[in-house]
Design an enzyme around this catalytic site. Structure first.
Site, mmCIF file in Angstrom:
data_model
loop_
_atom_site.group_PDB
_atom_site.id
_atom_site.type_symbol
_atom_site.label_atom_id
_atom_site.label_comp_id
_atom_site.label_asym_id
_atom_site.label_seq_id
_atom_site.Cartn_x
_atom_site.Cartn_y
_atom_site.Cartn_z
ATOM 1 N N GLY A 14 -32.337 61.038 12.688
ATOM 2 C CA GLY A 14 -31.327 61.935 13.245
ATOM 3 C C GLY A 14 -30.333 62.372 12.184
ATOM 4 O O GLY A 14 -30.519 62.097 10.995
ATOM 5 N N ASN A 36 -39.468 56.469 11.351
ATOM 6 C CA ASN A 36 -39.030 56.798 12.702
ATOM 7 C C ASN A 36 -40.170 56.473 13.656
ATOM 8 O O ASN A 36 -41.346 56.528 13.294
ATOM 9 C CB ASN A 36 -38.661 58.282 12.804
ATOM 10 C CG ASN A 36 -37.759 58.577 13.991
ATOM 11 O OD1 ASN A 36 -36.777 57.878 14.222
ATOM 12 N ND2 ASN A 36 -38.080 59.623 14.733
ATOM 13 N N THR A 154 -21.611 63.879 12.111
ATOM 14 C CA THR A 154 -22.596 64.837 11.624
ATOM 15 C C THR A 154 -23.383 65.413 12.792
ATOM 16 O O THR A 154 -23.394 64.869 13.889
ATOM 17 C CB THR A 154 -23.593 64.168 10.648
ATOM 18 O OG1 THR A 154 -24.057 62.938 11.222
ATOM 19 C CG2 THR A 154 -22.962 63.897 9.294
ATOM 20 N N HIS A 220 -13.923 55.111 25.153
ATOM 21 C CA HIS A 220 -14.932 55.801 25.952
ATOM 22 C C HIS A 220 -15.052 55.284 27.386
ATOM 23 O O HIS A 220 -15.071 56.086 28.326
ATOM 24 C CB HIS A 220 -16.286 55.739 25.257
ATOM 25 C CG HIS A 220 -16.430 56.717 24.143
ATOM 26 N ND1 HIS A 220 -17.645 57.072 23.610
ATOM 27 C CD2 HIS A 220 -15.511 57.423 23.447
ATOM 28 C CE1 HIS A 220 -17.472 57.949 22.636
ATOM 29 N NE2 HIS A 220 -16.178 58.167 22.521
ATOM 30 N N GLU A 365 -24.569 55.507 26.764
ATOM 31 C CA GLU A 365 -24.557 54.426 25.785
ATOM 32 C C GLU A 365 -23.362 53.507 25.995
ATOM 33 O O GLU A 365 -23.446 52.291 25.750
ATOM 34 C CB GLU A 365 -24.566 54.994 24.366
ATOM 35 C CG GLU A 365 -25.915 55.583 23.965
ATOM 36 C CD GLU A 365 -25.927 56.081 22.526
ATOM 37 O OE1 GLU A 365 -24.937 55.831 21.791
ATOM 38 O OE2 GLU A 365 -26.911 56.725 22.132
#
Length: 434
Positions: A14, A36, A154, A220, A365
């Site tokens: 990623g 990966n 990013t 979060h 997540e």
């Protein structure tokens, strides 16, 4: 410090993995490789690497990051983890922390005799112990180093020519690292690596002390597992609300701030149960992440935050969040308006190309991370009622959405829950290390 990491294998493909590959290529490695898991995404990456001669690129949109823009050449790219050459001295895991068991088991690190160290780019609390628990006979040979968080922001760009490209949007002010080995020279090498990139770095004594210093752990869940945010995330029409604004434009209310304080107290108690030192939440938010002017939050209030009563703590947290609705250090435009820091739109549920519903990374997540923390709390007798409440809020909203849309319209891996396995492995490793 040249080639401090030796032959280096990046796990993941990623934007973070591409970025790390380029940064490591600045003299910190011998050979550079990437692996990966098999799938359509990996097939596409392999095709693009074949066209570009195995080159990847890091771009910088902002002028202040232009010095980081560069290219790197991968000597190896692996489709899957079952045929990894035994030449890699450093493995940098650039996948989400909930995939660590799958990745480490698939790599069979115990059979890769060249591996000296594993770096965890984005761990959660307990990730270092979790990885150690899967190393088997290699646990004494392989050092495991945790970052507090990925040191940049990013995103993947569309292919420029034929190069896989990651674009850097920002750097963290400060990152912490810690090793499971005492007096680690590799941790010092990571510190120098990050400082060369332009990120402050401090080496801590305990991996959990680094792992608990991630802003997402404390921010979060209360903001995005709230009734308000879940209503926006699972809404069938585009949201017109913002992730970091005050109610009614966003989720932040006195009740959300109270949830943040309670969660911080519960996580701190859990960290202490693992013989590690928790953090001063206000100081961490202000000094290591996004600061405000001292006239807004005095130095004394920041330093003494832990000693204040709960009402004052919540007041100071509310002051802090109301003060970063705009970037307090930006230059106002001609109309006197500052950059609207908090106007981050929600990512909402959407369908993939196969017609299956996708739950956004935020908050999915975060929910999974809370599940692990709550499970650990139960094992070590640390009550975590606020954590449990946030978990229940998400599960109720997801259940309601699934009943409306149909369970068959969700990918099967959404229902895979490895929490019990991870908690058991962590608890066992904690006992073995005491």
């Amino acid at each position: 410090m040249k080639q401090s990491f030796g032959n280096t294998l990046i796990i993941g493909a990623g934007p973070a993995a591409l970025h790390v590959a380029v940064d490591v290529s600045r003299g910190w490695h011998g050979q550079l490789g990437m692996a990966n898991r098999k799938g359509a995404h990996t097939d596409q990456i392999l095709h693009e690497l074949e066209r570009s001669g195995n080159r990847v690129r890091l771009e910088a949109k902002a002028e202040k990051f232009q010095h980081l823009a560069a290219e790197a050449t991968l000597m190896h790219f692996y489709e899957g983890f079952d045929e990894i050459d035994d030449i890699w001295e450093t493995v940098i895991v650039c996948t989400p922390s909930d995939s660590y068991i799958e990745v480490v088991d698939a790599l069979q690190l115990h059979s890769l005799n060249a591996v000296k160290r594993v770096l965890l780019l984005s761990p959660g609390i307990g990730s270092n112990l979790l990885v150690q628990s899967r190393l088997g006979e290699a646990r004494d040979r392989i050092e495991v180093i945790s970052f507090s968080t990925y040191y940049a922001a990013t995103k993947c760009e569309s292919v420029t020519g034929s190069l896989l490209t990651s674009s850097i949007k920002g750097l963290k002010r400060k990152v912490y690292v810690a090793s499971n080995k005492k007096e680690s020279t590799s941790a010092l090498a990571v510190q120098t690596f990050l400082e060369n990139v332009g990120v402050q770095c401090e080496v801590l004594r305990h991996p959990i002390e680094a792992e608990c210093r991630s802003i997402t752990t404390y921010v979060h869940p209360p903001l995005f597992l709230s009734e308000f945010s879940l209503g926006e995330i699972f809404k069938s029409v585009p949201s017109r609300k913002y992730m970091y604004k005050l109610y009614p434009e966003g989720p932040i209310t006195q009740h959300v701030i109270r949830s943040m304080r309670l969660l911080w107290e519960e996580v701190s108690a859990l960290v202490r149960a693992f013989d590690a030192q928790p953090l001063n939440l206000l100081k961490f938010l202000n000094d290591d992440n996004y600061p405000v002017h001292e006239v807004t939050l005095s130095r004394d209030d920041v330093e003494q935050f832990e000693s204040f009563d709960p009402v004052k703590q919540e007041y100071l947290l509310y002051v802090r969040y109301s003060s970063i609705l705009i970037d307090p250090f930006s230059e106002p435009d001609e109309q006197g308006r500052y950059f609207e820091f908090s106007a981050v739109p929600y990512k909402q549920v959407h369908k993939d190309k196969d017609g299956n519903w996708v739950i956004p990374r935020i908050p999915y997540e975060d929910y999974k991370r809370l599940k692990l923390l709550h499970g650990l709390g139960e094992k070590v007798n640390v009550p975590m009622p606020e954590t449990a409440r946030l978990i229940s809020l998400f599960e109720a909203k997801l259940r309601e959405f699934m009943e409306a849309e149909g369970r068959e319209k969700f990918r099967p891996d959404l229902f895979e829950d490895t929490t019990a396995v991870e908690v058991a492995a962590l608890y066992q490793e904690r006992g073995a290390r005491r």
